[in-house]
Design a protein around this motif. Structure first.
Motif, mmCIF file in Angstrom:
data_model
loop_
_atom_site.group_PDB
_atom_site.id
_atom_site.type_symbol
_atom_site.label_atom_id
_atom_site.label_comp_id
_atom_site.label_asym_id
_atom_site.label_seq_id
_atom_site.Cartn_x
_atom_site.Cartn_y
_atom_site.Cartn_z
ATOM 1 N N SER A 196 4.567 -6.101 -10.460
ATOM 2 C CA SER A 196 4.221 -5.755 -9.079
ATOM 3 C C SER A 196 2.996 -4.835 -9.038
ATOM 4 O O SER A 196 2.296 -4.778 -8.040
ATOM 5 C CB SER A 196 5.394 -5.080 -8.375
ATOM 6 O OG SER A 196 5.562 -3.765 -8.854
ATOM 7 N N ILE A 200 -0.735 -5.729 -7.766
ATOM 8 C CA ILE A 200 -1.235 -5.616 -6.385
ATOM 9 C C ILE A 200 -2.339 -4.562 -6.325
ATOM 10 O O ILE A 200 -3.211 -4.611 -5.476
ATOM 11 C CB ILE A 200 -0.068 -5.282 -5.420
ATOM 12 C CG1 ILE A 200 0.916 -6.446 -5.422
ATOM 13 C CG2 ILE A 200 -0.558 -5.006 -4.014
ATOM 14 C CD1 ILE A 200 2.188 -6.178 -4.647
ATOM 15 N N VAL A 249 -2.027 -3.790 4.600
ATOM 16 C CA VAL A 249 -1.062 -4.876 4.398
ATOM 17 C C VAL A 249 -0.632 -4.968 2.930
ATOM 18 O O VAL A 249 0.564 -5.034 2.631
ATOM 19 C CB VAL A 249 -1.657 -6.225 4.882
ATOM 20 C CG1 VAL A 249 -0.740 -7.373 4.507
ATOM 21 C CG2 VAL A 249 -1.864 -6.191 6.387
ATOM 22 N N THR A 250 -1.599 -4.922 2.001
ATOM 23 C CA THR A 250 -1.234 -5.024 0.580
ATOM 24 C C THR A 250 -0.445 -3.788 0.154
ATOM 25 O O THR A 250 0.452 -3.885 -0.672
ATOM 26 C CB THR A 250 -2.472 -5.190 -0.313
ATOM 27 O OG1 THR A 250 -3.360 -4.091 -0.073
ATOM 28 C CG2 THR A 250 -3.198 -6.479 -0.061
ATOM 29 N N ILE A 289 3.033 -4.400 1.230
ATOM 30 C CA ILE A 289 3.675 -5.386 0.350
ATOM 31 C C ILE A 289 4.041 -4.736 -0.991
ATOM 32 O O ILE A 289 5.059 -5.045 -1.597
ATOM 33 C CB ILE A 289 2.733 -6.595 0.134
ATOM 34 C CG1 ILE A 289 2.533 -7.345 1.449
ATOM 35 C CG2 ILE A 289 3.279 -7.526 -0.940
ATOM 36 C CD1 ILE A 289 1.488 -8.440 1.375
ATOM 37 N N LYS A 344 7.266 -2.172 -0.692
ATOM 38 C CA LYS A 344 8.634 -2.705 -0.635
ATOM 39 C C LYS A 344 9.302 -2.708 -2.023
ATOM 40 O O LYS A 344 10.379 -2.118 -2.171
ATOM 41 C CB LYS A 344 8.616 -4.104 -0.007
ATOM 42 C CG LYS A 344 9.994 -4.652 0.302
ATOM 43 C CD LYS A 344 10.745 -3.775 1.297
ATOM 44 C CE LYS A 344 12.186 -4.249 1.417
ATOM 45 N NZ LYS A 344 13.033 -3.226 2.048
ATOM 46 N N PRO A 345 8.700 -3.330 -3.059
ATOM 47 C CA PRO A 345 9.398 -3.330 -4.356
ATOM 48 C C PRO A 345 9.360 -1.978 -5.081
ATOM 49 O O PRO A 345 10.236 -1.706 -5.891
ATOM 50 C CB PRO A 345 8.653 -4.403 -5.166
ATOM 51 C CG PRO A 345 7.313 -4.486 -4.552
ATOM 52 C CD PRO A 345 7.486 -4.168 -3.098
#
Lengths: 254, 61
Positions: free
Chosen positions: A56, A59, A112-113, A116, A119-120
């Motif tokens: 992750s 990103i 936005v990224t 994203i 969240k994890p």
């Protein structure tokens, strides 16, 4: 006069700038695309997974360059806005207004990224953390500049009013930069350091630097393209623009 | 390759982040291209109308 100064003066002339930008654009786009592809390959394939975040963390390679660009574009816009207000240079007005939508795009991608990625790693899409909130304010500042520019009919007056707003908004840049130092919440502190040593593995670092370069090149390509388009619209009554489209209209009555 | 695409379970997060980046910047790159084309088309139309008017009155503008 110094040759560089002379060239700079020439660049301020609309027809010269139009030709200059047209010549450089394809090369800038190609360079941004090539370095962007290399950076993506390095970030997605070569860089090892993070020991805490796993894959992750990749990103990072879109999030961080965009975050840097969101600040860089704002500084570029405000710098040109300052020149436009003080010296009333037409090209500076156009450059400042051209950077607003690009900066807004980079800020949007950053938010936005980041969401994203949040969240994890944090377990939440959004939190009112100082870094996140100040970056959101930056997006609204960009919207304010774009909105004000479009609300005023006279294009040159519009650019100067929007440039003034852009200058006021500069106060937000140090807040964004130091937010992770001043307030200790979810967003991690700075790991990459321009002057000192970075706290990141070299195999993870180089794709990030390549992508930072690619996004900077892309920014300048997009600024030139937008300024070129705006110049054409602003000067559409001038002889040099008429000469530009004349070859296509001549056969109609020739 | 399949493992690469799965990103060890983070595929949805990683690929959607990259997709947002690509889509937004692509739109940003296309905007000035379309704007310039529109301005040029409008300008060509205006010049053609002016030329037609000039030809009718026998008085080239």
């Amino acid at each position: 006069m110094n040759r560089l100064v002379l060239w700079f003066h020439r660049l301020g002339s609309p027809p010269y700038f139009y030709r200059f930008a047209g010549r450089w654009l394809p090369w800038l786009y190609a360079l941004a695309l090539l370095t962007g592809a290399i950076g993506f390959y390095g970030g997605l394939v070569i860089a090892p997974a993070d020991y805490q975040q796993g894959d992750s963390f990749r990103i990072l390679y879109v999030h961080v360059p965009c975050a840097w660009m969101s600040l860089f574009a704002y500084a570029f816009m405000a710098g040109n806005g300052f020149v436009a207000l003080v010296w009333r240079i037409k090209l500076a007005e156009l450059l400042a207004m051209a950077s607003a939508p690009i900066g807004a795009a980079f800020t949007f991608v950053t938010l936005v990224t980041g969401s994203i990625w949040g969240k994890p790693t944090w377990g939440t899409w959004w939190t009112w953390d100082a870094r996140l909130t100040s970056e959101l304010v930056l997006l609204f500042l960009y919207f304010g500049v774009i909105g004000l520019h479009q609300a005023i009919e006279d294009l040159r007056q519009a650019a100067r009013a929007a440039a003034f707003l852009a200058l006021v908004g500069v106060v937000n840049l140090p807040i964004i930069h130091y937010s992770v130092v001043w307030w200790n919440t979810l967003h991690q502190a700075q790991t990459v350091n321009l002057l000192g040593e970075s706290k990141i593995d070299a195999r993870m670092l180089w794709p990030l630097l390549v992508l930072a370069f690619a996004t900077h090149v892309y920014f300048f390509a997009s600024v030139l393209a937008r300024t070129r388009a705006a110049l054409l619209a602003l000067e559409s009554g001038k002889a040099w623009v008429r000469a530009l489209v004349a070859p296509a209209t001549e056969p109609a009555h020739g | 390759m399949a493992e690469f695409l799965r990103m060890h379970g983070y595929a949805g997060y990683v690929w959607s982040a990259y997709a947002v980046f690509v889509v937004v910047l692509l739109a940003d790159a296309l905007a000035p291209l379309l704007a310039r084309r529109q301005t040029l088309a409008a300008l060509r139309g205006r010049l053609r109308r002016e030329a037609a008017r000039g030809a009718r009155t026998g008085n080239p503008s």
